[in-house]
Scaffold this active site. Structure first.
Site, PDB file in Angstrom:
ATOM      1  N   LYS A 112       0.828  -1.215   0.000  1.00  0.00           N
ATOM      2  CA  LYS A 112       0.000   0.000   0.000  1.00  0.00           C
ATOM      3  C   LYS A 112       0.855   1.255   0.000  1.00  0.00           C
ATOM      4  O   LYS A 112       0.501   2.241  -0.632  1.00  0.00           O
ATOM      5  CB  LYS A 112      -0.941   0.002   1.209  1.00  0.00           C
ATOM      6  CG  LYS A 112      -2.055  -1.023   1.084  1.00  0.00           C
ATOM      7  CD  LYS A 112      -3.188  -0.762   2.056  1.00  0.00           C
ATOM      8  CE  LYS A 112      -4.349  -1.713   1.764  1.00  0.00           C
ATOM      9  NZ  LYS A 112      -5.479  -1.506   2.656  1.00  0.00           N
ATOM     10  N   LYS A 195      -4.697  -8.858  -6.508  1.00  0.00           N
ATOM     11  CA  LYS A 195      -5.973  -9.215  -5.899  1.00  0.00           C
ATOM     12  C   LYS A 195      -7.016  -8.149  -6.179  1.00  0.00           C
ATOM     13  O   LYS A 195      -6.690  -6.979  -6.375  1.00  0.00           O
ATOM     14  CB  LYS A 195      -5.798  -9.400  -4.389  1.00  0.00           C
ATOM     15  CG  LYS A 195      -5.786  -8.124  -3.582  1.00  0.00           C
ATOM     16  CD  LYS A 195      -5.929  -8.430  -2.094  1.00  0.00           C
ATOM     17  CE  LYS A 195      -6.198  -7.151  -1.317  1.00  0.00           C
ATOM     18  NZ  LYS A 195      -7.551  -6.996  -0.842  1.00  0.00           N
ATOM     19  N   LYS A 198     -10.376  -2.832  -2.996  1.00  0.00           N
ATOM     20  CA  LYS A 198     -11.189  -1.619  -2.950  1.00  0.00           C
ATOM     21  C   LYS A 198     -10.439  -0.452  -3.542  1.00  0.00           C
ATOM     22  O   LYS A 198     -11.020   0.492  -4.023  1.00  0.00           O
ATOM     23  CB  LYS A 198     -11.542  -1.285  -1.508  1.00  0.00           C
ATOM     24  CG  LYS A 198     -12.549  -2.242  -0.919  1.00  0.00           C
ATOM     25  CD  LYS A 198     -12.983  -1.770   0.454  1.00  0.00           C
ATOM     26  CE  LYS A 198     -13.906  -2.779   1.082  1.00  0.00           C
ATOM     27  NZ  LYS A 198     -13.502  -3.105   2.435  1.00  0.00           N
TER      28      LYS A 198
HETATM   29  P1  ATP Z   1      -8.017  -2.693   0.515  1.00  0.00           P
HETATM   30  O1  ATP Z   1      -7.517  -3.192  -0.785  1.00  0.00           O
HETATM   31  O2  ATP Z   1      -8.272  -1.207   0.556  1.00  0.00           O
HETATM   32  O3  ATP Z   1      -7.250  -3.224   1.697  1.00  0.00           O
HETATM   33  P2  ATP Z   1      -9.842  -4.812   0.642  1.00  0.00           P
HETATM   34  O4  ATP Z   1     -10.519  -5.040  -0.646  1.00  0.00           O
HETATM   35  O5  ATP Z   1      -8.660  -5.662   0.987  1.00  0.00           O
HETATM   36  O6  ATP Z   1      -9.455  -3.284   0.669  1.00  0.00           O
HETATM   37  P3  ATP Z   1     -10.661  -5.057   3.369  1.00  0.00           P
HETATM   38  O7  ATP Z   1     -11.730  -4.301   4.070  1.00  0.00           O
HETATM   39  O8  ATP Z   1      -9.234  -4.747   3.671  1.00  0.00           O
HETATM   40  O9  ATP Z   1     -10.899  -4.878   1.808  1.00  0.00           O
HETATM   41  O10 ATP Z   1     -10.891  -6.595   3.561  1.00  0.00           O
HETATM   42  C1  ATP Z   1     -12.111  -7.146   4.030  1.00  0.00           C
HETATM   43  C2  ATP Z   1     -12.075  -8.644   3.951  1.00  0.00           C
HETATM   44  O11 ATP Z   1     -12.109  -9.068   2.596  1.00  0.00           O
HETATM   45  C3  ATP Z   1     -10.833  -9.289   4.560  1.00  0.00           C
HETATM   46  O12 ATP Z   1     -11.223 -10.462   5.243  1.00  0.00           O
HETATM   47  C4  ATP Z   1     -10.000  -9.636   3.357  1.00  0.00           C
HETATM   48  O13 ATP Z   1      -9.171 -10.752   3.606  1.00  0.00           O
HETATM   49  C5  ATP Z   1     -11.062  -9.978   2.335  1.00  0.00           C
HETATM   50  N1  ATP Z   1     -10.583  -9.734   0.978  1.00  0.00           N
HETATM   51  C6  ATP Z   1     -10.175  -8.557   0.482  1.00  0.00           C
HETATM   52  N2  ATP Z   1      -9.822  -8.673  -0.803  1.00  0.00           N
HETATM   53  C7  ATP Z   1     -10.021  -9.972  -1.135  1.00  0.00           C
HETATM   54  C8  ATP Z   1      -9.847 -10.728  -2.334  1.00  0.00           C
HETATM   55  N3  ATP Z   1      -9.412 -10.163  -3.443  1.00  0.00           N
HETATM   56  N4  ATP Z   1     -10.148 -12.040  -2.319  1.00  0.00           N
HETATM   57  C9  ATP Z   1     -10.613 -12.620  -1.202  1.00  0.00           C
HETATM   58  N5  ATP Z   1     -10.798 -11.981  -0.029  1.00  0.00           N
HETATM   59  C10 ATP Z   1     -10.505 -10.664   0.007  1.00  0.00           C
HETATM   60 MG    MG Z   2      -7.369  -5.187   2.686  1.00  0.00          MG
END
Ligand code: ATP
Ligand code: MG
Length: 329
Positions: A112, A195, A198
């Protein structure tokens, strides 16, 4: 019943398909067998800049998505992290037993921080995993179902719990290693090496839960694949097709191997349409229910306030134990 803890950041206006498959879907399935605490981790979200007005709305929208996705706020405790002061307090205590080098090894920070430049990254982003350890330990969680991207943070939590218990006497429950569901990591549809996130740069690669169904279908039909033309899982050579297989498997419950056999000899067009239909069938009702819940924000706020009290009762007792163990009471 074992205690479960998990959370998501209110850092976007909608969850994405990775959050849904990697987290929400798993949570819903586990709810009956555990005593669950699901958090909206707004203190984690502010480790990168957020607009206050937008953040406030996104907290409600996330609460609505949890409920629409099957979290029952009567059975499970669904609350907002910043409503429970003990999170920040325990994070401070744990920070004092975390090595600087140990914290520096966390790959999420590196990823990040690399995006915005190391100097632009906040100290809060660096200490994020310590706050996450506090979240988990406050609730004496036995199980912490998170996507595979959070595995390293749960391992740090285990290390910190063991270290604290050894230094100051038995205080924390050491959580079990992360439960990894099949195909737990979902990748970006346009750049299937990274991956689904968000904070992705290209919106076309991310399926948002609150996207209109037609848009969702279009994104999936435009997913990047390869020129080989066979539908089989191979993460290194065929990341796009592998990702779509994982998504379809999560939507239908069929193992990837079964899907490979089913689609043998078929073209990518038919395959993508099948994946698109399956995702739309699953997400459209969740989207509709979310929008319904958002029509009554006062009811959501009331529910979150009541759940915060439930959460604080548990968290405050653990914080007290930690303070006493360290000689601070
Ligand atoms: P950011 O990229 O800003 O960190 P994020 O998409 O990872 O956002 P989080 O709120 O950090 O979202 O994660 C919420 C949950 O979703 C966590 O349990 C994380 O492991 C899961 N998660 C996030 N991205 C993925 C993905 N691409 N595949 C599977 N699980 C995911
Ligand atoms: Mg995350």
């Amino acid at each position: 019943k074992p205690r479960l803890y998990s959370g998501m950041q209110p850092s976007s206006g909608s969850l994405h398909l990775g959050n849904y498959i990697g987290a929400l879907q798993q949570w819903r399935r586990m709810q009956d067998e555990v005593d669950a605490f699901f958090s909206i981790v707004d203190l984690h979200a502010i480790t990168v800049p957020q607009s206050p007005q937008v953040l406030r709305e996104q907290v409600r929208t996330l609460a609505a998505q949890y409920i629409a996705g099957g979290i029952d706020p009567d059975r499970s405790c669904l609350y907002v992290q910043s409503h429970v002061a003990a999170h920040a307090q325990l994070a401070w205590l744990l920070g004092t037993i975390t090595g600087f080098g140990e914290a520096s090894r966390m790959t999420q920070f590196k990823d990040k921080a690399a995006k915005g430049g190391q100097d632009a990254a906040s100290v809060g982003l660096f200490t994020y995993p310590i706050l996450m350890a506090a979240d988990i330990l406050l609730f004496d969680a036995d199980v912490v179902p998170v996507g595979d991207d959070q595995k390293q943070h749960v391992e740090l939590t285990r290390d910190l719990a063991e270290r604290f218990n050894k230094r100051f006497g038995a205080t924390f429950t050491v959580p079990k290693p992360v439960i990894l569901a099949g195909g737990a990591r979902i990748y970006d549809l346009q750049s299937p090496e990274s991956k689904m996130s968000k904070s992705a740069d290209n919106d076309k690669g991310v399926v948002w839960l609150l996207d209109e169904p037609a848009k969702t279908a279009k994104k999936i039909r435009s997913a990047v694949t390869d020129t080989e033309g066979s539908i089989r899982a191979d993460r290194a050579q065929k990341p796009g097709v592998t990702n779509l297989l994982d998504i379809l498997s999560a939507m239908t419950g069929s193992p990837v191997a079964t899907l490979e056999a089913e689609f043998e000899g078929q073209g990518y067009g038919v395959f993508k349409t099948t994946v698109a239909d399956a995702v739309v069938a699953e997400l459209a009702p969740v989207r509709e229910r979310t929008l319904e819940l958002l029509d009554d924000p006062a009811e959501l706020d009331r529910l979150l306030a009541a759940n915060a009290e439930r959460a604080a009762a548990v968290a405050d007792a653990t914080l007290r134990r930690a303070l006493e163990a360290m000689g601070l009471r």
